[in-house]
Design an enzyme around this catalytic site. Sequence first.
Site, PDB file in Angstrom:
ATOM      1  N   LYS B  95       0.877  -1.270  -0.188  1.00 60.79           N
ATOM      2  CA  LYS B  95       0.139  -0.060  -0.043  1.00 60.79           C
ATOM      3  C   LYS B  95       1.034   1.319   0.013  1.00 60.79           C
ATOM      4  O   LYS B  95       1.673   1.574   1.011  1.00 60.79           O
ATOM      5  CB  LYS B  95      -0.980   0.166   1.252  1.00 60.79           C
ATOM      6  CG  LYS B  95      -1.922   1.214   1.183  1.00 60.79           C
ATOM      7  CD  LYS B  95      -2.628   1.315   2.705  1.00 60.79           C
ATOM      8  CE  LYS B  95      -3.090   2.686   2.794  1.00 60.79           C
ATOM      9  NZ  LYS B  95      -3.818   2.755   4.158  1.00 60.79           N
ATOM     10  N   GLY B 156      -8.183   9.253   8.747  1.00 60.87           N
ATOM     11  CA  GLY B 156      -8.412   9.730  10.287  1.00 60.87           C
ATOM     12  C   GLY B 156      -9.598  10.790  10.488  1.00 60.87           C
ATOM     13  O   GLY B 156      -9.853  10.644  11.481  1.00 60.87           O
ATOM     14  N   ASN B 205      -9.947   1.992   8.694  1.00 57.84           N
ATOM     15  CA  ASN B 205      -9.285   1.524  10.181  1.00 57.84           C
ATOM     16  C   ASN B 205      -9.709   2.234  11.364  1.00 57.84           C
ATOM     17  O   ASN B 205     -10.457   1.627  12.121  1.00 57.84           O
ATOM     18  CB  ASN B 205      -7.615   1.902   9.914  1.00 57.84           C
ATOM     19  CG  ASN B 205      -6.907   1.157  11.063  1.00 57.84           C
ATOM     20  OD1 ASN B 205      -5.511   1.184  11.229  1.00 57.84           O
ATOM     21  ND2 ASN B 205      -7.311   1.111  12.471  1.00 57.84           N
TER      22      ASN B 205
END
Lengths: 67, 259
Positions: B95, B156, B205
């Site tokens: 990645k 995030g 995530n």
Amino acid sequence: MQVVVNGEPHTLIEERPSIQSLLASLGYETQSVAVAINNEFVPRNTFSSRLVQPEEVLEILSPMQGG
Amino acid sequence: MWSPFPSEQLTSRLLIGTALYPSVEIMQQAIIASGAEIVTVSLRRQTAESGKAFWELIQELGLRFLPNTAGCKTAKEAVTTALMAREIFNTSWIKLEVIGDEWNLQPDPFGLLEAAKTLIAEGFEVFPYTTDDLVLAQRLLDIGCNILMPWAAPIGTGRGPSNPYALKILRERLPNTPLIIDAGIGLPSHAASVMEMGYDAVLLNSAVALAKNPVQMAEGFKQAIEAGRLAYEAGPMQTRDLASPSTPVPGTPFWHQEK
């Protein structure tokens, strides 16, 4: 001799150790780390033949959580 | 089943990260609940002992590893990190992240292209973390990427798709490229919305790891991604500006009786 390992200065008793010997002296298991010296990747199959030179900068990296 | 490459058959369209969980045990349970078959991992400086618990637990799950080059700011750093990751994780998948701006962790398009080119020549299967820019996407395909991972929003943030229009156009212009939405997803509904557009998969995530109950949230995302895919394959109805009754009009009681 002096080297830098993961950003920290280290004084090594052994002069020009192999990477394998350096990893063992610092307590790393060879199979679970990858190494770069002076920002260049060093393949595991050269750990016993590649000698660490004075003032070299080593990165010893291990598997870690990631996103 | 879907296939990001001819050699790979996958059931799950959810790829999941391994960071930020309250504990490695919760991480493990959340990954299992998500049904993911691919997990992202990284390489970091560690003392000889730290990180061992994580590495042992994650290996137990028996899933495919997708190592990242998180934190790399130049093509050179990313290439070195990728070479190290290939050796440790025993995979040519990477990645690829080359970050151009620290505030929003926006990919550096020039460094990304340069690093991708080098890594493809080295035999890597590059999963580039990219923006929703169509021309950059085309350049990445031109140099040999087989898959792309555009962001929905900065890493995030959990904001959901910042520019659904750009994501829609990207999907329409690249109908045969496996496209995985990576970053910026906060809710199952965000994931469902990009799956409804026809994206092939979603990589998450923070949205799972930072939930109050990561295991339950992983299950929620699993269902949302499956629902979004089913909807895409089913073919959604056309939207209309004006109401149209769903209950049949003929036979309506009291119809026009006041005339």
